[in-house]
Design a protein around this motif. Sequence first.
Motif, PDB file in Angstrom:
ATOM      1  N   PRO A   1      -0.732  42.828 -29.295  1.00  0.00           N
ATOM      2  CA  PRO A   1      -0.463  43.891 -30.277  1.00  0.00           C
ATOM      3  C   PRO A   1      -1.509  45.008 -30.215  1.00  0.00           C
ATOM      4  O   PRO A   1      -2.707  44.750 -30.182  1.00  0.00           O
ATOM      5  N   GLY A   2      -1.030  46.229 -30.162  1.00  0.00           N
ATOM      6  CA  GLY A   2      -1.917  47.396 -30.234  1.00  0.00           C
ATOM      7  C   GLY A   2      -2.601  47.772 -28.947  1.00  0.00           C
ATOM      8  O   GLY A   2      -2.711  48.950 -28.614  1.00  0.00           O
ATOM      9  N   VAL A   3      -3.102  46.783 -28.202  1.00  0.00           N
ATOM     10  CA  VAL A   3      -3.953  47.090 -27.054  1.00  0.00           C
ATOM     11  C   VAL A   3      -3.412  46.564 -25.724  1.00  0.00           C
ATOM     12  O   VAL A   3      -4.002  46.822 -24.672  1.00  0.00           O
ATOM     13  N   GLY A   4      -2.312  45.830 -25.738  1.00  0.00           N
ATOM     14  CA  GLY A   4      -1.719  45.353 -24.497  1.00  0.00           C
ATOM     15  C   GLY A   4      -1.066  46.495 -23.723  1.00  0.00           C
ATOM     16  O   GLY A   4      -0.688  47.525 -24.301  1.00  0.00           O
ATOM     17  N   ALA A   5      -0.922  46.327 -22.407  1.00  0.00           N
ATOM     18  CA  ALA A   5      -0.349  47.383 -21.574  1.00  0.00           C
ATOM     19  C   ALA A   5       1.066  47.755 -22.003  1.00  0.00           C
ATOM     20  O   ALA A   5       1.509  48.893 -21.826  1.00  0.00           O
ATOM     21  N   ASN A   6       1.809  46.813 -22.584  1.00  0.00           N
ATOM     22  CA  ASN A   6       3.191  47.076 -22.987  1.00  0.00           C
ATOM     23  C   ASN A   6       3.358  47.341 -24.478  1.00  0.00           C
ATOM     24  O   ASN A   6       4.491  47.421 -24.968  1.00  0.00           O
ATOM     25  N   ALA A   7       2.257  47.482 -25.210  1.00  0.00           N
ATOM     26  CA  ALA A   7       2.356  47.636 -26.673  1.00  0.00           C
ATOM     27  C   ALA A   7       3.163  48.866 -27.064  1.00  0.00           C
ATOM     28  O   ALA A   7       3.801  48.888 -28.124  1.00  0.00           O
ATOM     29  N   PHE A   8       3.164  49.903 -26.209  1.00  0.00           N
ATOM     30  CA  PHE A   8       3.927  51.119 -26.499  1.00  0.00           C
ATOM     31  C   PHE A   8       4.825  51.495 -25.313  1.00  0.00           C
ATOM     32  O   PHE A   8       5.142  52.660 -25.106  1.00  0.00           O
ATOM     33  N   ALA A   9       5.228  50.502 -24.523  1.00  0.00           N
ATOM     34  CA  ALA A   9       6.078  50.750 -23.353  1.00  0.00           C
ATOM     35  C   ALA A   9       7.544  50.524 -23.714  1.00  0.00           C
ATOM     36  O   ALA A   9       7.884  49.544 -24.365  1.00  0.00           O
ATOM     37  N   HIS A  10       8.417  51.434 -23.290  1.00  0.00           N
ATOM     38  CA  HIS A  10       9.846  51.363 -23.608  1.00  0.00           C
ATOM     39  C   HIS A  10      10.652  51.584 -22.332  1.00  0.00           C
ATOM     40  O   HIS A  10      10.402  52.540 -21.596  1.00  0.00           O
ATOM     41  N   GLU A  11      11.626  50.711 -22.069  1.00  0.00           N
ATOM     42  CA  GLU A  11      12.472  50.883 -20.885  1.00  0.00           C
ATOM     43  C   GLU A  11      13.954  50.861 -21.219  1.00  0.00           C
ATOM     44  O   GLU A  11      14.730  51.647 -20.677  1.00  0.00           O
ATOM     45  N   SER A  12      14.363  49.984 -22.116  1.00  0.00           N
ATOM     46  CA  SER A  12      15.769  49.918 -22.520  1.00  0.00           C
ATOM     47  C   SER A  12      16.267  51.313 -22.899  1.00  0.00           C
ATOM     48  O   SER A  12      15.584  52.049 -23.618  1.00  0.00           O
TER      49      SER A  12
ATOM     50  N   VAL B   1      12.965  56.285 -29.307  1.00  0.00           N
ATOM     51  CA  VAL B   1      11.552  56.590 -29.513  1.00  0.00           C
ATOM     52  C   VAL B   1      11.229  58.027 -29.112  1.00  0.00           C
ATOM     53  O   VAL B   1      10.311  58.649 -29.663  1.00  0.00           O
ATOM     54  N   LEU B   2      11.985  58.578 -28.151  1.00  0.00           N
ATOM     55  CA  LEU B   2      11.781  59.975 -27.776  1.00  0.00           C
ATOM     56  C   LEU B   2      12.266  60.922 -28.872  1.00  0.00           C
ATOM     57  O   LEU B   2      11.717  62.017 -29.046  1.00  0.00           O
ATOM     58  N   LYS B   3      13.275  60.501 -29.616  1.00  0.00           N
ATOM     59  CA  LYS B   3      13.753  61.319 -30.744  1.00  0.00           C
ATOM     60  C   LYS B   3      12.781  61.252 -31.917  1.00  0.00           C
ATOM     61  O   LYS B   3      12.488  62.252 -32.566  1.00  0.00           O
ATOM     62  N   ASP B   4      12.309  60.048 -32.192  1.00  0.00           N
ATOM     63  CA  ASP B   4      11.360  59.839 -33.293  1.00  0.00           C
ATOM     64  C   ASP B   4      10.669  58.507 -33.037  1.00  0.00           C
ATOM     65  O   ASP B   4      11.318  57.457 -33.050  1.00  0.00           O
ATOM     66  N   ARG B   5       9.377  58.525 -32.803  1.00  0.00           N
ATOM     67  CA  ARG B   5       8.665  57.294 -32.421  1.00  0.00           C
ATOM     68  C   ARG B   5       8.830  56.188 -33.462  1.00  0.00           C
ATOM     69  O   ARG B   5       8.803  54.998 -33.137  1.00  0.00           O
TER      70      ARG B   5
END
Length: 410
Positions: free
Chosen positions: A294-305, A312-316
């Motif tokens: 949580p918060g600090v992992g490489a994928n904590a803010f990664a989005h692919e679906s 998330v691009l419209k509104d995080r």
Amino acid sequence: MGKVYIIDVTNRDGVQTSRILLPKLSKTMLNLYLDEMGVYQSEIGFPTLKHEVNYINANLELAEMGVLKRIHLEGWARAIPEDVELAFKNCPKLKHLNLSISTSEIMIQGKFQGRKTWDDIVKSMYNAVKLAKELGAETVGFNAEDASRTELSRLIEFILAGKEAGGDRFRYCDTLGCEDPITIYERIHTLALATKFPIEMHCHNDLGMAEAVSVAGAQATVEAGVDSYINTTINGYGERAGNADLVSTILALKFSHGLKEKCPLDEHINLKMAWKIARYASYAFNIPIPINQPGVGANAFAHESGIHADGVLKDRSNYELYSPEDVGRGEPELLETGRIITTGEYGGIKGFRYVYSKLGIEFHDDAEARKILELVQYANLHTQKPLTDDELRFIAQYPDIVRQILTVTP
């Protein structure tokens, strides 16, 4: 209504992780970062352990100098008078101490094997707390190791005895990580109501619930009208499956819909330090941060679906509970790929001065520079890895303190 404070125990419980080591310079850097983060207290280590003494005294000096501004530096010892005396003999400027003793019948029988009774346990803790106060401790916490397997009536007796002796906080140790959020709430609420005494949560992660159990216990304490303290370690490092993770615990208290209202968090906490302190601890311990941390992992803010990326691009806030900026992320990190000059155990004066000039630090002449270069060489030998920019700055700014930290007298 009570408040929740963070006591980080990375430099005591975190370093007890099997098969890892943490250099004293790295422990000092963690104390500096924890102070910058607004953490209330750091459990810095063992004042009764010979190889810790110089490091602890050097950090206490940093606090006296005002380099460590707000954080309390707390030593850990067994709740026996002999340990208390030795702690203050080794570290006379120690102001905060935490004293621990086993309280469950399982441990009284299994560890002490008939040498101690319950009354002996309470008496030993009482005498140790009282002596610590007499020797100048400003705050004393007293721990019930294996509190989660100790009867509530005994814990109430234990807390009231410690309170009478002059103690400031009781640490409830879920030593085996066997608690669950609902049960811990009920037990801690009972203890807090019965004693009206501040309670620390010290939870291990054997069942993967260390953070959940910690915040549930904190909520129970706060709702009983007294302050709560949560023990954490950076990146959750600790014995066996680890301890409650510092960043995850703070995130829960700040962003959980229920907890952020029910458990007011110490207003000094600066979550923007999360990324920096997690990365440094990972580097110093040589343990990678899990990709999904949580918060600090490489994928904590990664989005692919596709749906998630579009949202998330419209509104995080569609798919992110908090933003990368909240935890000190979001800026691109540049890595030098051309000519690289480093300094360390075998570095020379020219390369050394070049590295420091890039940090904005200049020396009057080679003679002045050589004094710091020698320390940098020893520090590199000490950490067994390239020194970070912050470590290099610290060495140049406080050479006498660093010399003490690097010195171990067998």
